[in-house]
Scaffold this motif. Structure first.
Motif, PDB file in Angstrom:
ATOM      1  N   LYS A 280       0.823  -1.193   0.000  1.00  5.72           N
ATOM      2  CA  LYS A 280       0.000   0.000   0.000  1.00  5.72           C
ATOM      3  C   LYS A 280       0.867   1.257   0.000  1.00  5.72           C
ATOM      4  O   LYS A 280       1.851   1.367   0.719  1.00  5.72           O
ATOM      5  N   ASP A 348      -9.859   5.183  -0.324  1.00  9.61           N
ATOM      6  CA  ASP A 348      -8.703   4.299  -0.371  1.00  9.61           C
ATOM      7  C   ASP A 348      -9.165   2.880  -0.673  1.00  9.61           C
ATOM      8  O   ASP A 348     -10.260   2.467  -0.286  1.00  9.61           O
ATOM      9  N   SER A 349      -8.317   2.103  -1.374  1.00  9.84           N
ATOM     10  CA  SER A 349      -8.697   0.766  -1.817  1.00  9.84           C
ATOM     11  C   SER A 349      -7.692  -0.266  -1.335  1.00  9.84           C
ATOM     12  O   SER A 349      -6.503   0.030  -1.190  1.00  9.84           O
ATOM     13  N   ASN A 351      -6.911  -2.944  -3.101  1.00 10.96           N
ATOM     14  CA  ASN A 351      -6.181  -3.506  -4.234  1.00 10.96           C
ATOM     15  C   ASN A 351      -5.743  -2.456  -5.246  1.00 10.96           C
ATOM     16  O   ASN A 351      -5.445  -2.769  -6.392  1.00 10.96           O
ATOM     17  N   PHE A 354      -6.586   3.974  -4.911  1.00 17.94           N
ATOM     18  CA  PHE A 354      -7.908   4.461  -4.518  1.00 17.94           C
ATOM     19  C   PHE A 354      -8.916   4.043  -5.571  1.00 17.94           C
ATOM     20  O   PHE A 354      -8.577   3.518  -6.635  1.00 17.94           O
ATOM     21  N   TYR A 355     -10.194   4.265  -5.268  1.00 22.18           N
ATOM     22  CA  TYR A 355     -11.241   4.114  -6.273  1.00 22.18           C
ATOM     23  C   TYR A 355     -12.167   5.324  -6.229  1.00 22.18           C
ATOM     24  O   TYR A 355     -12.300   5.993  -5.206  1.00 22.18           O
ATOM     25  N   ASP A 357     -16.181   6.463  -7.073  1.00 20.57           N
ATOM     26  CA  ASP A 357     -17.508   5.863  -7.167  1.00 20.57           C
ATOM     27  C   ASP A 357     -18.566   6.873  -7.574  1.00 20.57           C
ATOM     28  O   ASP A 357     -18.619   7.991  -7.035  1.00 20.57           O
ATOM     29  N   ARG A 382     -17.580   2.311 -10.840  1.00 21.78           N
ATOM     30  CA  ARG A 382     -16.363   2.412 -10.024  1.00 21.78           C
ATOM     31  C   ARG A 382     -15.116   2.328 -10.904  1.00 21.78           C
ATOM     32  O   ARG A 382     -15.051   1.501 -11.827  1.00 21.78           O
ATOM     33  N   TYR A 384     -10.891   2.066 -10.373  1.00 26.68           N
ATOM     34  CA  TYR A 384      -9.714   1.943  -9.521  1.00 26.68           C
ATOM     35  C   TYR A 384      -8.511   2.559 -10.235  1.00 26.68           C
ATOM     36  O   TYR A 384      -8.336   2.378 -11.446  1.00 26.68           O
ATOM     37  N   THR A 387      -3.667   0.055  -9.381  1.00 25.35           N
ATOM     38  CA  THR A 387      -3.899  -1.299  -8.875  1.00 25.35           C
ATOM     39  C   THR A 387      -2.586  -1.957  -8.457  1.00 25.35           C
ATOM     40  O   THR A 387      -1.533  -1.739  -9.055  1.00 25.35           O
TER      41      THR A 387
END
Length: 457
Positions: A280, A348-349, A351, A354-355, A357, A382, A384, A387
């Motif tokens: 991350k 925050d994501s 995988n 961030f994403y 939406d 969505r 991302y 990744t």
């Protein structure tokens, strides 16, 4: 003799919402408590058996013990979240919960969602009954056991023990200056998205602290808040996504009119990976927003907010963007209510960095004594960015996510209720990744239908 009470989280939320719409003269107050975790999410295999509890067993002055139990059985159409040749299996689930505390049962929390459903800064209102004591708390320990009913070893290896612990407390609940806390730990069980004996189980702990100032009879109030999230995957091959979040913020509420409130909220965070294996990227997100919550008529409510957010990721893609949301609620009958929600947000994501939406969601709640029907369809557009999934191609992922949940709760007696729950999860994506030389498409469609019974004392 104490009466037994039905454990139905969806009913509780519906009753609370209708109670406010039906009585505009009801006393309104910010309790100072952080918003409670969502009690029902079609994407989660594990959630608390209930949000509200029954009368319980008195074990001391102002303290009660509340046992609860439930069982569910049904069918899952796509155990491994696969894009092709999905495997269908039966599912048997046992739910148990024990709780104790001094928080009054008369308090029904109403969470006004000012953005996405998982917004940690959403407004909280309560209808409160008179209570005593400078410290009130509740503690709930819950567990579930999921057993897939199949002769396929890969299927029967999924499921297992999930559960968690929810602690809530407030100091000086009847005074202007109040301190409150909430700690919510869950073990979430989830099958892999390919046929395997393994899983993607994770442990998540969310801590929320608040110092609120709510002077009686004044139009201005507010609170300082601190949120900490620890998110850890149990399998060593998935610990690249482990993360730690810390957020500090300030919210100010202004009761502009008797039925209209305005708020402003600013926050800053420090997000980082957790452990030597995490990939991350560090970030310092900031958010500033303002909004309004109003009752336009006895039947129509509107919540809206707009603001700015910036991710400030240390490397890779980041975001600097508007955030906005609008929710409209309409009570179309004395025992029925519908809501429509749109929210635009960045988060925050696990995988990716961030994403982003676009969320479109509706909900319908209708009572037909002695049962209630709830329906919640939603769609997310969505994207991302950045990744971090190993074996993937590219750093951007675009998903169309369609979901729906429907539930029926039927009260057989004061102490027992039947449940029917259906959920749909559909993900269509342009993302691909490789495992053992095989290119995989994580798109899937999954149906789940469960029938059960729940009870509480």
């Amino acid at each position: 003799m104490k009466r037994l009470a039905i454990v139905v989280s969806v009913c509780a939320r519906s009753i609370a919402a209708i109670a406010v719409l039906g009585s505009v003269t009801a006393a309104r107050a910010d309790s100072g408590l952080p918003p409670a975790p969502a009690g029902m999410d079609p994407e989660d295999a594990v959630n608390p058996s209930s949000v509200v509890t029954g009368a319980g067993i008195k074990i001391g002055e102002g303290t009660v013990f509340q046992p609860q139990l439930g069982i569910e059985t049904g069918i899952v159409s796509n155990v491994f979240y696969e894009n092709t040749t999905p495997i269908t299996a039966g599912l048997f689930r046992i739910l148990a919960e024990v709780g104790t505390g001094t928080l009054p049962n008369q308090r029904l929390e109403l969470r006004g969602r000012s953005s996405a459903p998982d917004d940690p800064d959403a407004a909280t209102e309560t209808l409160t009954a008179p209570s005593q004591g400078d410290f009130q708390y509740s503690a709930n320990l819950f567990a579930t056991w999921d057993q897939y009913l199949s002769t396929d070893n890969r299927v029967s290896a999924q499921g297992g023990l999930g559960g968690g612990l929810l602690l809530r407390g407030i100091v000086n609940p009847q005074r202007a200056l109040r301190f409150s806390f909430q700690d919510f730990f869950t073990r979430v069980i989830r099958a892999t998205n390919f046929e395997s004996l393994g899983d993607t189980n994770r442990d998540r702990n969310e801590l929320s602290l608040r110092l609120a100032y709510v002077p009686e009879g004044r139009s201005l109030s507010g609170f300082l808040y601190f949120n900490n999230t620890i998110d850890v995957f149990e399998a060593s091959t998935q610990q690249f996504a482990n993360r730690l979040h810390n957020t500090l913020g300030l919210r100010v509420n202004w009761q502009w009119l008797p039925l209209t409130g305005v708020f402003a909220d600013v926050s800053a965070g420090y997000f980082t990976g957790l452990g030597s294996g995490s990939q991350k990227v560090n970030s310092l997100p900031i958010t500033a927003q303002a909004g309004i919550q109003t009752l336009l008529s006895l039947n129509l409510t509107v919540n809206a907010h707009v603001g700015y957010t910036n991710g400030f990721y240390s490397q890779g893609p980041s975001y600097s963007s508007l955030l906005a949301g609008l929710m409209v609620g309409y009570r179309y009958s004395p025992l029925g209510r519908a809501t429509a929600l749109y929210a635009y947000n960045h988060a925050d994501s696990i995988n990716a960095n961030f994403y982003r939406d676009h969320l479109f969601q509706m909900s319908f709640e209708q009572f037909f004594a002695p049962f209630v029907v709830v329906l919640r369809p939603e769609m997310r557009l969505r994207q991302y960015e950045g990744t971090i999934v190993m074996g993937s191609t590219g750093s951007t992922r675009n998903d169309l996510i369609v979901g729906a949940s429907a539930g029926v709760r039927y009260a057989f007696r004061d102490w027992i209720a039947g449940t029917i729950d259906y959920s749909l999860s559909s993900v269509s994506t342009d993302f691909r990744y490789t495992i053992d030389g095989v290119m995989l498409d994580p798109s899937y469609v999954r149906h789940e239908l469960l029938v059960g019974v729940r009870a509480a004392y």
